[in-house]
Every structure is written in structure tokens, then in C-alpha cells.
Design an enzyme around this catalytic site. Structure first.
Site, PDB file in Angstrom:
ATOM      1  N   ASP A   7       0.861  -1.179   0.000  1.00 56.91           N
ATOM      2  CA  ASP A   7       0.000   0.000   0.000  1.00 56.91           C
ATOM      3  C   ASP A   7       0.899   1.231   0.000  1.00 56.91           C
ATOM      4  OD1 ASP A   7      -1.810   2.056   0.482  1.00 56.91           O
ATOM      5  OD2 ASP A   7      -2.112   1.524   2.594  1.00 56.91           O
ATOM      6  N   THR A  11       2.212   9.392   2.537  1.00 55.14           N
ATOM      7  CA  THR A  11       3.156   9.584   3.632  1.00 55.14           C
ATOM      8  C   THR A  11       3.945   8.331   3.951  1.00 55.14           C
ATOM      9  OG1 THR A  11       1.699  11.261   4.598  1.00 55.14           O
ATOM     10  CG2 THR A  11       3.383  10.319   6.041  1.00 55.14           C
ATOM     11  N   LYS A  14       2.996   0.904   3.312  1.00 46.73           N
ATOM     12  CA  LYS A  14       2.722  -0.252   4.161  1.00 46.73           C
ATOM     13  C   LYS A  14       2.844  -1.511   3.312  1.00 46.73           C
ATOM     14  CE  LYS A  14      -0.232   2.591   4.772  1.00 46.73           C
ATOM     15  NZ  LYS A  14      -0.339   4.018   4.380  1.00 46.73           N
ATOM     16  N   GLY A  97      -9.623   6.250  -5.995  1.00 53.71           N
ATOM     17  CA  GLY A  97      -8.299   5.849  -5.551  1.00 53.71           C
ATOM     18  C   GLY A  97      -8.259   4.365  -5.222  1.00 53.71           C
ATOM     19  N   ASP A  99      -6.515   2.818  -3.103  1.00 52.91           N
ATOM     20  CA  ASP A  99      -6.499   2.560  -1.670  1.00 52.91           C
ATOM     21  C   ASP A  99      -7.921   2.502  -1.129  1.00 52.91           C
ATOM     22  OD1 ASP A  99      -6.805   5.289  -2.219  1.00 52.91           O
ATOM     23  OD2 ASP A  99      -5.628   5.944  -0.489  1.00 52.91           O
ATOM     24  N   THR A 172      -5.021  27.898  22.249  1.00 51.07           N
ATOM     25  CA  THR A 172      -5.152  27.836  20.797  1.00 51.07           C
ATOM     26  C   THR A 172      -4.728  26.494  20.218  1.00 51.07           C
ATOM     27  OG1 THR A 172      -4.792  30.220  20.685  1.00 51.07           O
ATOM     28  CG2 THR A 172      -4.517  28.981  18.647  1.00 51.07           C
TER      29      THR A 172
END
Length: 243
Positions: A7, A11, A14, A97, A99, A172
């Protein structure tokens, strides 16, 4: 029969080795893609590699070169109108996609009923699979890091600082982190409600790096699967190789 599933995401990459069960499942940063094929040197030669790629053509070419040099069949998943018990109602099924398509196939095997399929990574995808195995459609949101980055880069006063979820944030950083969690979990809840109105109550199939941050804020039953795309690739591989 030994199968390697891959996969390749924006980022992380896998990958896992399937031999009737998962003998290994690992991940590395996508920028270090060469370490994946290097790691395969210690894996006995697989019968085939099944892969999903949303990380671009350059990465695909490097995997193609590895497969050719080792004479291992490499099958790139293509999103279709129908496969492994899932039918796509996407306007252009091939545009989905791979995935997401693999995740839907995995969810159909795992749940055998209606499901909201969530992959929470760099982006968050939330897809509706009805009780008949029809993929009705889905949404894409920025992941937590992208939301925070957009606020930091698009405003003059909001920080790029780590925060945590609080019911009533009093600073914040926590306000940004909490807003991201509520945006994603709220979208999942809305999709869950819409699919529930069409038939049986769906379960939520949840995967991705941010899954653990989202899960406590969902009220519907959850099936957590760390490597959901790999599970879908495994289902496709077994179906094709048995044909």
C-alpha cells in the site's frame, strides 16, 4: 502461497507478507521507498506482488523495475465497476483511488453488511458501503496535520503547535487539535446517519494513523483494522489466483 501486498500512500508505504496468515506487516516513510525492496531481500521469493499506489508514477516505476529484475509478477490494483463482492456507484469507477477500492473490498469481507469505511491518514476518506455491497460514494477531508498546517500557513496568528482534544479547549493549540477531531468525527457521524437511513445500521471500519485519536469520539460500533488496504489486496490476490 506467499503473496506480498503493498500500500503505497502519500506519507507511508505499508507492506506485508501473506502465507495463509500475515507473517509480517510493516511500514516506512514513502520518501524511503528503496528500503521496502531492500527489506524484501530477506523474504523468500513471493509468488506475486499485489499493490495499490497513490504516491505517483516515479514510485510505481521503481517497484516495476524491482519486479522485473526479480521475475516476480507485480499486479497493480485498478478500481473497477465490480470486484470481490463490491459494486461501485462512483460516476467514473476507475477514478476512485485504489487505496479506497481495496479498503471497500476488505470491509465487505470483514463486515458482510453495511459499513462506513474510514482511512485516516494524510487525508481522511469516509466511504459508504451498503448492505448489498454497493459503494454509494464518499468524502475526502484533510487529515489532522493538513488541517493544522493550513491554519498555520493561512493565518497570521495561529501557531503550528501540538495540541490535544479537550471538550472545552482553553488554549489555541488545543482548539486547533479539537476542531480537527470534531470535523472528522462529525463527518463520519453524518455519513453514518445518511447510510443508516437507507437500511441496516452500518458498522464503522476504521484504519489509518489517526484511527486511535478518532475512535473515542464515535458512537457507532467500530471494527479497527490497522492495515485495511493490505487486507483488501490480500482478498483480491486470493480471488484472482484461485480463478
Amino acid at each position: 502461497m506467499r503473496i506480498v501486498a503493498v500500500d503505497a500512500g502519500n506519507t507511508r508505504i505499508k507492506w506485508g507478507v501473506w502465507e495463509g496468515k500475515w507473517s509480517s506487516q510493516e511500514s516506512v516513510p514513502t520518501a524511503q521507498s528503496e528500503s521496502v525492496t531492500a527489506a524484501w531481500a530477506s523474504v523468500p521469493r513471493p509468488y506475486a506482488v499485489y499493490a495499490s499506489n497513490v504516491a505517483g508514477r516515479e514510485l510505481r516505476a521503481s517497484f516495476d523495475a524491482w519486479a522485473a529484475s526479480h521475475q516476480v509478477p507485480l499486479h497493480w490494483l485498478v478500481s473497477r465497476a465490480e470486484q470481490c463482492g463490491v459494486r461501485s456507484a462512483y460516476r467514473n469507477p476507475a477514478q476512485l483511488g485504489t487505496d479506497r477500492w481495496a479498503s471497500l473490498i476488505a470491509a465487505r469481507q470483514l463486515v458482510r453488511g453495511a459499513a462506513i469505511v474510514v482511512n485516516a491518514g494524510t487525508a481522511v476518506t469516509i466511504d459508504a458501503l451498503d448492505a448489498q455491497g454497493v459503494f454509494r460514494g464518499g468524502v475526502i477531508l484533510p487529515g489532522f496535520a493538513l488541517m493544522a498546517s493550513a491554519l498555520a500557513s493561512g493565518t497570521a496568528g495561529l501557531p503550528r503547535a501540538a495540541g490535544q482534544f479537550e471538550v472545552f479547549p482553553d488554549n489555541t493549540a488545543d482548539a486547533i487539535a479539537t476542531g480537527a477531531v470534531l470535523a472528522v468525527s462529525g463527518a463520519i457521524d453524518r455519513m453514518h446517519g445518511a447510510l443508516s437511513a437507507m437500511g441496516p445500521t452500518p458498522r464503522i471500519v476504521l484504519s489509518g494513523g489517526a484511527a486511535s485519536a478518532i475512535a473515542p469520539h464515535l458512537t457507532a460500533p467500530i471494527v479497527s483494522v490497522p492495515y485495511l488496504v493490505l487486507e483488501g489486496l490480500r482478498v483480491v490476490a486470493e480471488a484472482e489466483l484461485a480463478a
